[in-house]
Design a protein around this motif. Structure first.
Motif, PDB file in Angstrom:
ATOM      1  N   PHE A   1       0.790  -1.163  -0.081  1.00 32.97           N
ATOM      2  CA  PHE A   1      -0.020  -0.043   0.089  1.00 32.97           C
ATOM      3  C   PHE A   1       0.860   1.195   0.051  1.00 32.97           C
ATOM      4  CE2 PHE A   1      -3.536  -2.782   1.162  1.00 32.97           C
ATOM      5  CZ  PHE A   1      -4.352  -2.459   0.564  1.00 32.97           C
ATOM      6  N   LEU A   2       1.895   1.348   0.858  1.00 35.76           N
ATOM      7  CA  LEU A   2       2.759   2.447   0.784  1.00 35.76           C
ATOM      8  C   LEU A   2       3.479   2.817  -0.472  1.00 35.76           C
ATOM      9  CD1 LEU A   2       3.564   4.736   3.041  1.00 35.76           C
ATOM     10  CD2 LEU A   2       5.372   3.317   3.553  1.00 35.76           C
ATOM     11  N   LEU A   3       4.012   1.377  -1.288  1.00 39.19           N
ATOM     12  CA  LEU A   3       4.984   1.630  -2.290  1.00 39.19           C
ATOM     13  C   LEU A   3       4.028   2.212  -3.382  1.00 39.19           C
ATOM     14  CD1 LEU A   3       7.016  -1.472  -2.008  1.00 39.19           C
ATOM     15  CD2 LEU A   3       7.919   0.996  -1.963  1.00 39.19           C
ATOM     16  N   LEU A   4       2.689   1.702  -3.378  1.00 39.07           N
ATOM     17  CA  LEU A   4       1.776   1.915  -4.555  1.00 39.07           C
ATOM     18  C   LEU A   4       1.138   3.726  -4.338  1.00 39.07           C
ATOM     19  CD1 LEU A   4      -0.533  -1.045  -5.057  1.00 39.07           C
ATOM     20  CD2 LEU A   4       1.210  -0.099  -6.654  1.00 39.07           C
ATOM     21  N   GLY A   5       1.091   3.950  -2.967  1.00 34.81           N
ATOM     22  CA  GLY A   5       0.767   5.358  -2.874  1.00 34.81           C
ATOM     23  C   GLY A   5       1.801   6.193  -3.188  1.00 34.81           C
ATOM     24  N   LEU A   6       3.034   5.938  -2.946  1.00 38.36           N
ATOM     25  CA  LEU A   6       4.265   6.817  -3.177  1.00 38.36           C
ATOM     26  C   LEU A   6       4.361   6.767  -4.891  1.00 38.36           C
ATOM     27  CD1 LEU A   6       6.678   5.582  -0.320  1.00 38.36           C
ATOM     28  CD2 LEU A   6       5.654   7.879  -0.586  1.00 38.36           C
ATOM     29  N   GLU A   7       4.200   5.791  -5.300  1.00 37.26           N
ATOM     30  CA  GLU A   7       4.509   5.680  -6.920  1.00 37.26           C
ATOM     31  C   GLU A   7       3.295   6.227  -7.579  1.00 37.26           C
ATOM     32  OE1 GLU A   7       6.070   4.673 -10.441  1.00 37.26           O
ATOM     33  OE2 GLU A   7       6.868   4.394  -8.555  1.00 37.26           O
ATOM     34  N   TRP A   8       2.064   6.264  -7.167  1.00 31.66           N
ATOM     35  CA  TRP A   8       1.148   7.069  -7.764  1.00 31.66           C
ATOM     36  C   TRP A   8       1.194   8.421  -7.403  1.00 31.66           C
ATOM     37  CZ3 TRP A   8      -3.048   2.639  -6.550  1.00 31.66           C
ATOM     38  CH2 TRP A   8      -2.724   1.784  -7.421  1.00 31.66           C
TER      39      TRP A   8
ATOM     40  N   SER B   1      -2.774  15.019  -3.763  1.00 37.11           N
ATOM     41  CA  SER B   1      -4.213  15.254  -2.890  1.00 37.11           C
ATOM     42  C   SER B   1      -5.286  14.202  -3.185  1.00 37.11           C
ATOM     43  CB  SER B   1      -4.704  16.729  -3.143  1.00 37.11           C
ATOM     44  OG  SER B   1      -5.111  17.040  -4.546  1.00 37.11           O
ATOM     45  N   SER B   2      -5.271  13.355  -3.995  1.00 33.61           N
ATOM     46  CA  SER B   2      -6.162  12.317  -4.569  1.00 33.61           C
ATOM     47  C   SER B   2      -6.608  11.422  -3.398  1.00 33.61           C
ATOM     48  CB  SER B   2      -5.499  11.535  -5.773  1.00 33.61           C
ATOM     49  OG  SER B   2      -6.367  10.365  -5.895  1.00 33.61           O
ATOM     50  N   PRO B   3      -7.887  11.398  -3.263  1.00 32.83           N
ATOM     51  CA  PRO B   3      -8.360  10.490  -2.070  1.00 32.83           C
ATOM     52  C   PRO B   3      -7.701   8.828  -2.192  1.00 32.83           C
ATOM     53  CG  PRO B   3     -10.142  11.595  -3.122  1.00 32.83           C
ATOM     54  CD  PRO B   3      -8.881  11.925  -4.048  1.00 32.83           C
ATOM     55  N   LEU B   4      -7.257   8.389  -3.654  1.00 26.70           N
ATOM     56  CA  LEU B   4      -6.900   7.087  -3.657  1.00 26.70           C
ATOM     57  C   LEU B   4      -5.519   7.221  -3.079  1.00 26.70           C
ATOM     58  CD1 LEU B   4      -7.322   4.245  -4.824  1.00 26.70           C
ATOM     59  CD2 LEU B   4      -6.111   5.268  -6.897  1.00 26.70           C
ATOM     60  N   VAL B   5      -4.650   8.007  -3.421  1.00 26.28           N
ATOM     61  CA  VAL B   5      -3.470   8.199  -2.942  1.00 26.28           C
ATOM     62  C   VAL B   5      -3.109   8.231  -1.462  1.00 26.28           C
ATOM     63  CG1 VAL B   5      -1.187   9.327  -2.908  1.00 26.28           C
ATOM     64  CG2 VAL B   5      -2.242   9.205  -4.996  1.00 26.28           C
ATOM     65  N   ILE B   6      -4.147   9.240  -0.796  1.00 25.08           N
ATOM     66  CA  ILE B   6      -3.975   9.503   0.604  1.00 25.08           C
ATOM     67  C   ILE B   6      -4.350   8.255   1.405  1.00 25.08           C
ATOM     68  CG2 ILE B   6      -5.272  10.552   2.508  1.00 25.08           C
ATOM     69  CD1 ILE B   6      -5.247  13.113   0.457  1.00 25.08           C
ATOM     70  N   SER B   7      -5.560   7.336   0.749  1.00 22.11           N
ATOM     71  CA  SER B   7      -5.926   6.209   1.516  1.00 22.11           C
ATOM     72  C   SER B   7      -5.017   5.038   1.291  1.00 22.11           C
ATOM     73  CB  SER B   7      -7.377   5.989   0.753  1.00 22.11           C
ATOM     74  OG  SER B   7      -7.137   5.431  -0.434  1.00 22.11           O
ATOM     75  N   PHE B   8      -4.259   4.942   0.280  1.00 19.42           N
ATOM     76  CA  PHE B   8      -3.094   3.885   0.307  1.00 19.42           C
ATOM     77  C   PHE B   8      -2.118   4.277   1.330  1.00 19.42           C
ATOM     78  CE2 PHE B   8      -3.340   0.836  -3.396  1.00 19.42           C
ATOM     79  CZ  PHE B   8      -4.698   0.890  -3.454  1.00 19.42           C
TER      80      PHE B   8
END
Length: 589
Positions: A261-268, A276-283
Motif C-alpha cells: 500500500f505504501l509503495l503504490l501510494g508513493l509511486e502513484w 491530494s487524490s483520495p486514492l493516494v491518501i488512502s493507500f
C-alpha cells in the motif's frame, strides 16, 4: 557450584579479552524470552569450515547472485523503449519496474526469519529458482500483462537474494574477516550498476531486448552449481509441521500489505494521480496503519518475530538503521538523477549517460573493497562509516551547485567523492549492525537493513522525482504555455534535438533547476544520516564464527542473550575476580 560458576565467568572474561562476544552463555535453567528463545549458535574457528580456496569459490558464487539481482534492476532500463514498442504497452511502461519493486521490497524483511526456520540453502535455492523462472517468462512474454506478472515473480526471488547472501557470509566468515568479503559483495553491486545499462543497450541494438532477461539464466546456473557443491551449512532438524507453526504469518501479512500500500501510494502520488487524490491518501494511510499493526504483532503476538523489536533498544542498531535508510536515497537516487543530468543538461544518450556516472560507480566499487580490507586489518569500522557519511554530505552539497558552465572535470571529481563516501559506508554499516545484536538476531537484523535501504531508495524516487517534475513543468509551462509538448520527460528528451534554440534553452534550464532542488533536498537528509553515525559505538569484532543451527527444539532452551562491548568486558573482568575470590574461599574451607 561456586567453582563451576567461577570457571564460567573466567571463560566469559577470556572471550571478552579477545574482543569476542559472551552473549551465548548457557544457563541450565534460564527462562527464554520471546525474542531470545532461538537456539544459541556454537562458535567455531573459520578454518574448521572452509579452506581458503573453497571460501573464495563460495564468495565468488554469492557475488554472482548479487550481480544477478542488481543487474536485473539496471539492465532493463535501457531496454524499456524497445520493450514497450514491441509489446505495445506504453501506457503501462512504469509497471515493468513497479511490479518488481513491489514484490522484492515487500518480501525483503521476511526472508531472514524464514531462512532461520527452513535453513539458508533451501531458501536461497528457492529465491534463485524463482528469479530464473521469472526471467525466463519475461524473456518469452508476448504481452505487457505477461511481462508485468513475470517481473512480479522475479521480484519474489530477487527480494531475498541480497539479504540471504549477507546472512550466509555472516555465518561462514568471522566478523573480524567479514569486512573484506562484504566489500566484494558491494563491489559486485556497483559493477552491475555500470555494466547493466551498457548490456541492455547492446542486447537491444544487436540482438533483442529479450536477452536482457535471458542473460540471467547462464549466470544463475553457474552460481547455483557452485553453491550446491561448495556451500555447506547446518540444516534445521525440525519436521516440516513444526517449521510451519514457527512462521509469523500475522507479521508477514501485515508488513507485506503495509509495504504494498505504501509503495503504490508513493509511486502513484504526483504521477498517475495528484498527491491530494483520495486514492493516494488512502493507500498511504492504510500502509502506515498496517505498519503499526506489524509493530504490535511483533511486540505482543508473535512467538518468533520476523523483526524482533528488542533490537531497536540497541543504540548501534537504531543508529545504523537510520543511516541505512538515508543512504538508500543516494544508492538508488544517484542511479536515476545523475544520468538525468547528463541526458537533459549535457545532451548525451541514455547509454552515454550511464558511462558518465562511471566515477561514482568506480568510487563505490573500489572503496567498498578497500574499506572492507582495512576493517579486517584494523578491527575498526565506525571511523569508516563516519568518514563515508561526511563525504556523502560534502559531495551532495557540491553537486547541488552544478550549473551549465560547470567543467566536466569538476563533475568527475565530485561524483568520485560521492562514490568514495558510498563505498566506505555501504557495507561497513552492516558490520555495525551485526556486531550490535546476538547471533540469533543476525538474520532478521540483516534483512531489516536491506529493507530499510530499499525503502529509502523508494522514498527518494517518490519525493525527489515529484520535486523534479513539478519544478521543471512549472518553469516550462510558464515560459512556453500550458500546451507545449516539452513538459513530459519522455517527450522532452526525444524532441529537444529538433527544438528551436530558445525552446531548448528553456527546457534545459528548467530541468537544471529541478535537479538542483533535488540535491539541495538530499544534502540535509544525508546530514541526518551523518548525525546518526555519531551515536555509533565501537563494539569489538569477534574472531570466530557463529553457526546458527536453529534446531533441536527439544525442551527449554537455556540461552541468555548478552550484549557485546566495552561495558560487558569490564563487567566480565570484575565478575571473574569476584568469583575467583569466592572459589578460593570455599576451597580453603
Amino acid at each position: 557450584m561456586a567453582t563451576a560458576e567461577a570457571r564460567q565467568m573466567e571463560e566469559k572474561a577470556k572471550l571478552a579479552e579477545n574482543g569476542e562476544s559472551a552473549e551465548t552463555l548457557s544457563l541450565p535453567n534460564a527462562a527464554s524470552s520471546k525474542d531470545t528463545e532461538a537456539q544459541s549458535p556454537p562458535i567455531v574457528e573459520q578454518a574448521q569450515l572452509y579452506s581458503t580456496g573453497r571460501l573464495i569459490i563460495v564468495i565468488f558464487s554469492l557475488a554472482l547472485c548479487v550481480l544477478l539481482s542488481a543487474l536485473d534492476v539496471t539492465i532493463v532500463s535501457t531496454a524499456l523503449p524497445s520493450i514497450v514498442s514491441d509489446l505495445h504497452g506504453f501506457d503501462r511502461l512504469s509497471w515493468v519496474g513497479i511490479s518488481y519493486l513491489l514484490t522484492s521490497t515487500a518480501l525483503q524483511p521476511v526472508y531472514g526469519k524464514v531462512s532461520d526456520i527452513f535453513g539458508r540453502r533451501p531458501v536461497l535455492f528457492f529465491c534463485i529458482a524463482t528469479f530464473l523462472l521469472g526471467s525466463t517468462l519475461c524473456g518469452v512474454s508476448q504481452s505487457m500483462d505477461m511481462l508485468i506478472a513475470s517481473r512480479a515473480l522475479q521480484g519474489v526471488g530477487g527480494g531475498g537474494l541480497i539479504s540471504l547472501i549477507m546472512i550466509i557470509i555472516s555465518e561462514i566468515v568471522s566478523m573480524k574477516e567479514r569486512g573484506k568479503y562484504q566489500g566484494m559483495i558491494g563491489a559486485s553491486w556497483g559493477l552491475a550498476s555500470v555494466v547493466g545499462p551498457l548490456l541492455g543497450g547492446v542486447f537491444t541494438d544487436k540482438t533483442s531486448w529479450r536477452w536482457a532477461f535471458f542473460v540471467n539464466l547462464p549466470v544463475g546456473a553457474i552460481a547455483s552449481c557452485f553453491i550446491f557443491v561448495f556451500l555447506k551449512l547446518p540444516q534445521p532438524k525440525d519436521n516440516f509441521r513444526d517449521k510451519i507453526t514457527r512462521i509469523d504469518f500475522a507479521g508477514i501479512a501485515s508488513i507485506v500489505m503495509g509495504s504494498v500500500f505504501l509503495l503504490l501510494g508513493l509511486e502513484w502520488g504526483g504521477n498517475q494521480y495528484p498527491w491530494s487524490s483520495p486514492l493516494v491518501i488512502s493507500f498511504l494511510v492504510v500502509g502506515v496503519l498496517m505498519y503499526g499493526i506489524f509493530v504490535y504483532v511483533e511486540l505482543k503476538v508473535a512467538k518468533e518475530p520476523i523483526i524482533p523489536m528488542s533490537m531497536f533498544r540497541r543504540r548501534n542498531f537504531w543508529a545504523a538503521m537510520i543511516f541505512c535508510f538515508v543512504s538508500g536515497f543516494i544508492l538508488l537516487g544517484c542511479s536515476y538523477f545523475l544520468p538525468l543530468w547528463f541526458q537533459y543538461i549535457r545532451g548525451t544518450s541514455a547509454t552515454a549517460s550511464g558511462l558518465s556516472i562511471l566515477p561514482f560507480m568506480l568510487g563505490t566499487v573500489i572503496f567498498s573493497v578497500v574499506s572492507g580490507i582495512l576493517v579486517t586489518k584494523t578491527g575498526q569500522y565506525v571511523p569508516f562509516i563516519r568518514f563515508g557519511a561526511v563525504l556523502l554530505v560534502v559531495a551532495a552539497s557540491l553537486i547541488a551547485t552544478w550549473d551549465l558552465p560547470t567543467a566536466n572535470w569538476v563533475e568527475i571529481v565530485e561524483m568520485l567523492v560521492l562514490g568514495i563516501g558510498m563505498g566506505c559506508a555501504l557495507q561497513t554499516v552492516l558490520i555495525a549492525i551485526q556486531a550490535a545484536v546476538p547471533p540469533e538476531f543476525i538474520a532478521p537484523s540483516t534483512a531489516a537493513m536491506v529493507f530499510a535501504r530499499s525503502m529509502g531508495g523508494v522514498f527518494a524516487l517518490a519525493m525527489f522525482g515529484t520535486i523534479l517534475n513539478n519544478v521543471a513543468i512549472n518553469e516550462i509551462t510558464s515560459a512556453l504555455g500550458p500546451d507545449t509538448p516539452y513538459t513530459g520527460s519522455q517527450q522532452s528528451v526525444s524532441t529537444l534535438d529538433n527544438a528551436p534554440a530558445n525552446v531548448r534553452a528553456v527546457v534545459i534550464q528548467a530541468y537544471r533547476d529541478g535537479i538542483h532542488y533535488v540535491w539541495v533536498g538530499l544534502a540535509p537528509l544525508l546530514g541526518i544520516g551523518l548525525i546518526a553515525t555519531l551515536a555509533l559505538q565501537h563494539i569489538p569484532l569477534r574472531t570466530k564464527i557463529d553457526i546458527s543451527l536453529e534446531n533441536e527444539k527439544e525442551g527449554k532452551r537455556g540461552t541468555v542473550a548478552k550484549g557485546r562491548g566495552d561495558e560487558e568486558v569490564a563487567v566480565a573482568e570484575k565478575e571473574k575476580e569476584k568469583m575467583e575470590g569466592s572459589a578460593d574461599t570455599l576451597e580453603s574451607h
